[in-house]
Design a protein around this motif. Sequence first.
Motif, PDB file in Angstrom:
ATOM      1  N   ARG A  27       0.837  -1.204   0.000  1.00  0.00           N
ATOM      2  CA  ARG A  27       0.000   0.000   0.000  1.00  0.00           C
ATOM      3  C   ARG A  27       0.870   1.251   0.000  1.00  0.00           C
ATOM      4  NH1 ARG A  27      -3.233  -1.022   5.299  1.00  0.00           N
ATOM      5  NH2 ARG A  27      -1.067  -1.079   5.911  1.00  0.00           N
ATOM      6  N   ASP A  45      -4.237   0.600 -12.135  1.00  0.00           N
ATOM      7  CA  ASP A  45      -5.576   0.168 -11.758  1.00  0.00           C
ATOM      8  C   ASP A  45      -5.669   0.025 -10.235  1.00  0.00           C
ATOM      9  OD1 ASP A  45      -8.198  -0.525 -12.182  1.00  0.00           O
ATOM     10  OD2 ASP A  45      -7.767  -2.615 -12.654  1.00  0.00           O
ATOM     11  N   ILE A  47      -6.886   0.451  -6.334  1.00  0.00           N
ATOM     12  CA  ILE A  47      -8.108   0.383  -5.533  1.00  0.00           C
ATOM     13  C   ILE A  47      -8.271   1.729  -4.847  1.00  0.00           C
ATOM     14  CG2 ILE A  47      -9.042  -0.647  -3.417  1.00  0.00           C
ATOM     15  CD1 ILE A  47      -8.088  -3.318  -4.434  1.00  0.00           C
ATOM     16  N   GLU A  48      -9.503   2.167  -4.718  1.00  0.00           N
ATOM     17  CA  GLU A  48      -9.786   3.452  -4.085  1.00  0.00           C
ATOM     18  C   GLU A  48      -9.183   3.517  -2.687  1.00  0.00           C
ATOM     19  OE1 GLU A  48     -11.442   6.167  -5.428  1.00  0.00           O
ATOM     20  OE2 GLU A  48     -11.213   5.014  -7.262  1.00  0.00           O
ATOM     21  N   TYR A  57      -3.575   0.825  -3.477  1.00  0.00           N
ATOM     22  CA  TYR A  57      -2.686  -0.230  -3.965  1.00  0.00           C
ATOM     23  C   TYR A  57      -3.276  -0.803  -5.246  1.00  0.00           C
ATOM     24  CZ  TYR A  57      -6.159  -2.778  -1.235  1.00  0.00           C
ATOM     25  OH  TYR A  57      -7.344  -3.237  -0.697  1.00  0.00           O
ATOM     26  N   PRO A  58      -2.439  -1.445  -6.065  1.00  0.00           N
ATOM     27  CA  PRO A  58      -2.949  -2.056  -7.293  1.00  0.00           C
ATOM     28  C   PRO A  58      -3.980  -3.142  -6.968  1.00  0.00           C
ATOM     29  CG  PRO A  58      -0.561  -1.908  -7.370  1.00  0.00           C
ATOM     30  CD  PRO A  58      -0.979  -1.557  -5.971  1.00  0.00           C
ATOM     31  N   LYS A  59      -5.016  -3.244  -7.785  1.00  0.00           N
ATOM     32  CA  LYS A  59      -6.084  -4.223  -7.550  1.00  0.00           C
ATOM     33  C   LYS A  59      -5.554  -5.652  -7.456  1.00  0.00           C
ATOM     34  CE  LYS A  59     -10.046  -1.714  -9.289  1.00  0.00           C
ATOM     35  NZ  LYS A  59     -11.085  -1.603 -10.303  1.00  0.00           N
ATOM     36  N   GLN A  60      -4.499  -5.942  -8.189  1.00  0.00           N
ATOM     37  CA  GLN A  60      -3.981  -7.315  -8.155  1.00  0.00           C
ATOM     38  C   GLN A  60      -3.380  -7.683  -6.800  1.00  0.00           C
ATOM     39  OE1 GLN A  60      -1.087  -6.225 -11.380  1.00  0.00           O
ATOM     40  NE2 GLN A  60       0.082  -7.840 -10.438  1.00  0.00           N
ATOM     41  N   GLU A  62      -5.048  -7.113  -3.986  1.00  0.00           N
ATOM     42  CA  GLU A  62      -6.157  -7.299  -3.052  1.00  0.00           C
ATOM     43  C   GLU A  62      -6.027  -8.682  -2.398  1.00  0.00           C
ATOM     44  OE1 GLU A  62     -10.737  -5.970  -2.907  1.00  0.00           O
ATOM     45  OE2 GLU A  62      -9.999  -6.715  -4.816  1.00  0.00           O
TER      46      GLU A  62
END
Length: 134
Positions: A27, A45, A47-48, A57-60, A62
């Motif tokens: 993050r 891409d 994440i909000e 942080y990048p969605k990948q 998550e």
Amino acid sequence: MTKEDKIKEAYGDYWDVLRKYIDEDGRIHYNDIRFVANGAIKELDMIEPELFLKLIYPKQLEGIRNNNGWTKIESEEDLPVSGEYRVISLQYSKSINAKYARSSNTWLPIGTDDRRFIEVTHYKRIIEDKPPIY
């Protein structure tokens, strides 16, 4: 692959520019990335931002904080107590249920005809669904 390797992979070409701002879970504070590499927000891409923390942080990534609930077995300290678990095994192409015996340090598949001990790389507790309330 390690957690850090996955984080580096997610940030790609931005890793060198942003690495000093990225925490151990991949993050980064929104204000840091906005001023250093504003284009990264769209390209990666992201994440909000988490509401009060303003961490993105990048969605990948998550689920990286807890490895999507999986424990990676890297040493004896990572082994669970005896019981049944969902596991990732080198012998199977998908996750299966297995029984772990701590006394003999062995894993045995459940619900298959296979009665050979298996080598397990990851495990997580099997959580029973709660019944409906109404």
